[in-house]
Design an enzyme around this catalytic site. Structure first.
Site, PDB file in Angstrom:
ATOM      1  CG  ASP A 100      -1.848  -1.221   1.184  1.00 51.52           C
ATOM      2  OD1 ASP A 100      -1.879  -2.080   0.419  1.00 51.52           O
ATOM      3  OD2 ASP A 100      -2.522  -1.232   2.192  1.00 51.52           O
ATOM      4  CG  ASP A 142      -1.643  -3.934   4.825  1.00 54.41           C
ATOM      5  OD1 ASP A 142      -1.799  -4.296   3.616  1.00 54.41           O
ATOM      6  OD2 ASP A 142      -1.754  -2.638   5.238  1.00 54.41           O
ATOM      7  CD  GLU A 471      -4.635   1.075   2.993  1.00 57.83           C
ATOM      8  OE1 GLU A 471      -4.712  -0.023   3.866  1.00 57.83           O
ATOM      9  OE2 GLU A 471      -3.629   1.675   2.890  1.00 57.83           O
ATOM     10  CB  SER A 497      -3.429   3.904   5.343  1.00 62.42           C
ATOM     11  OG  SER A 497      -2.143   3.513   6.168  1.00 62.42           O
TER      12      SER A 497
END
Length: 581
Positions: A100, A142, A471, A497
């Site tokens: 991300d 993640d 995000e 996030s």
């Protein structure tokens, strides 16, 4: 097993409860029939002795493009060696990884949440195709964390998961740095609050080595959640990935060794994922996430995992648990500390002991150690005094219902998720500033077009509309860096996030793409957020809503071919975890 022999072929045969279908075993009736499979396996080093061993899946999501997973191949090699030592035969393979922090704010980020499903499917495919007897799944960035557990829950496999560990903090001018420091520096630099030199130093110092993002962002949140769930070893979530020389830390090396031993114990005892992943175990996981100040992404991922384990878990369970659990973790992005600070004072086991003694988690849940939560925590040290990393339950950082808050209302009839992070906010009202994608909102913030009191609405970023539910770390960090974090709210059908903080509401459902109320908002409409009633409302009349809805048409889907098009067709609402199965 009664003869006490731990390595004899008779015991290995008993542990080889599935993989005999692939390789057969010496003397079995299908030994001749499985010769072609063994012939190919001999080409890569399998021997007659190996065909009597249990086959162990080792899922290794390695890539050299992100520090979160750049060391995972080394951990995989340690695990492979340990599996061989204890009498198993490992099969190791990689998976995709979408980070991300690197793809944030661009089209590539649309593949991030999608990758959770893709990685899980990759692991399931390998584990089931080769009829492995047990699995050890590694994770780093993640989405690889829930993805490492989804296939175990889905198929009720024998398995354990191991987090690759957190990055150590960077340092500049006496302050700890994380990747979010760089995101917020973008906003600060655009607002003229920091110099070119400071900006460059922050960029260059934020990520000093391998490991996942250091604050209580999504990776560390999910590592903690899965440890609390009972599916990884106690203490492993907070152990750092590497030392100051960027070498695998001694703690993480030991985690690899201990995880293999635990996996073989699970295999011997026949303990499967769903024996551990019960409703009470998920409640433990939620309680820990709320206590430490974890990411709102935990809502999506725990809902998804519960679905795969066939556990009835909803967003209302988060609200129910939140009524009792205070915020005690003082972690970035809203607090002062990083994961390595928690590790120094006892890690997640210390937090869980606090919660257990207060009656806030269940002690009778089974874990991958083969013991219960209470048994695991029996010799765990108490919370140390004279530190502010973890506050006491008696004098918490914030009372219950002051971290992750579930909202409903005319704008989110199926629910939304707010990250309050200890703030004493009661309500917020303001005019809507409407943007059809993340990039438009970010440009407006950086160009100084957002004013105090505004409520930014970013829509068509949901699971289907994005697609992929990007995000909003870039616009939220730009708000913080520009000094607007306390005066501007941001609402989206996308997600945030773990590094996000401020007045942020995400997971608005139904999403805009399917005609949720967020699709009907117009510029300067008044939006009301009320924390007493836990509502988020669009303040226009029912008549006006009906008028707008009658003329509204869903925009064409943004993708009609490829991975994202398939995802659009399969994915559910965020209120159900954005699941695809």
């Amino acid at each position: 097993m009664s003869n006490g022999c731990k390595n004899c072929s008779c015991q290995k045969d008993k542990l080889k409860n599935r993989s005999s279908e692939l390789t057969s075993t010496p003397g079995a009736s299908d030994w001749i029939k499985r010769a072609p499979a063994r012939a190919m396996m001999r080409a890569v080093g399998f021997t007659d002795k190996d065909f009597a061993k249990p086959l162990i899946t080792v899922a290794c999501p390695y890539t050299n493009i992100t520090p979160c997973n750049a060391h995972i191949d080394t951990l995989g090699k340690i695990i492979v060696e340990q599996v061989e030592k204890v009498g198993g035969k490992p099969i190791i393979f990689g998976t995709p990884v979408v980070t991300d922090g690197e793809t944030m704010g661009m089209e590539g980020m649309k593949y991030s949440l999608v990758s959770r499903e893709l990685i899980a499917d990759c692991i399931e495919t390998m584990h089931e195709a080769y009829a492995s007897d047990a699995a050890l799944t590694l994770s780093g960035c993640d989405k690889t964390i829930p993805a490492s557990l989804i296939p175990l829950a889905r198929n009720n496999s024998i398995g354990i998961t191991l987090y690759g560990g957190s990055i150590l903090p960077g340092h500049y001018k006496g302050k700890d740095l994380t990747i979010v420091s760089t995101f917020e520096a973008v906003g600060a630099h655009s607002a003229g609050k920091i110099s070119d030199k400071d900006f460059n130093e922050i960029e260059c110092r934020s990520c000093p080595g391998n490991g996942a993002c250091g604050g209580m962002y999504t990776a560390n949140t999910m590592a903690s959640a899965i440890e609390a769930l009972g599916m990884s070893l106690p203490g492993s979530a907070s152990h750092p990935a590497v030392n100051t020389k960027n070498e695998i830390s001694k703690q993480k090396q030991q985690d690899c060794i201990d995880s293999v031993k635990a996996l073989m114990n699970l295999l011997r005892k026949g303990i499967r994922a769903r024996d551990i992943m019960t409703k009470k175990a998920f409640e433990n996981s939620i309680a820990v996430v709320l206590a430490i100040g974890g990411s709102t992404n935990a809502v999506l991922h725990l809902l998804s995992l519960a679905h795969e384990a066939e556990i009835d878990l909803t967003i209302d369970d988060f609200a129910r648990v939140a009524k009792k659990v205070p915020l005690v973790g003082n972690f970035k992005p809203f607090g002062d500390y990083v994961m390595s600070d928690l590790d120094k004072i006892g890690g997640i086991p210390m937090v869980m002991r606090m919660l257990l003694e207060a009656g806030l988690i269940h002690g009778d849940c089974l874990t991958v150690t083969g013991k219960t939560v209470a048994e695991n925590l029996r010799n765990t040290p108490n919370r140390p005094n004279n530190q502010t990393v973890i506050y006491s339950l008696e004098k918490p950082l914030a009372p219950p219902e002051h971290h992750i808050v579930i909202l409903r209302g005319t704008l989110a009839p199926e629910g939304a998720v707010m990250k309050l992070s200890g703030k004493e906010m009661k309500e917020f009202h303001g005019p809507a500033r409407v943007f059809e994608c993340e990039e438009e909102a970010l440009n407006a913030i950086l160009d100084g077009k957002i004013k105090k009191g505004d409520i930014i609405v970013i829509r068509f970023e949901g699971p289907k509309g994005g697609p992929g539910m990007r995000e909003m770390l870039s616009p939220s960090s730009a708000l913080m860096g520009a000094g607007l974090g306390k005066n501007v709210a941001l609402i989206t059908d996308g997600r945030f996030s773990g590094g996000t903080h401020g007045i942020m509401i995400a997971h608005i459902t139904p999403e805009a793409q399917v005609g949720g109320p967020i699709a009907l908002i117009e510029e300067d409409d008044i939006i009301s957020i009320n924390l007493d009633t836990k509502t988020v409302d669009l303040k226009i009349s029912d008549k006006e809503i009906k008028k707008r809805r009658s003329s509204w048409k869903a925009p064409e889907l943004k993708y009609t071919r490829g991975v994202l098009a398939k995802y659009i067709q399969l994915v559910s609402s965020a209120s159900k975890g954005a699941i695809t199965s």
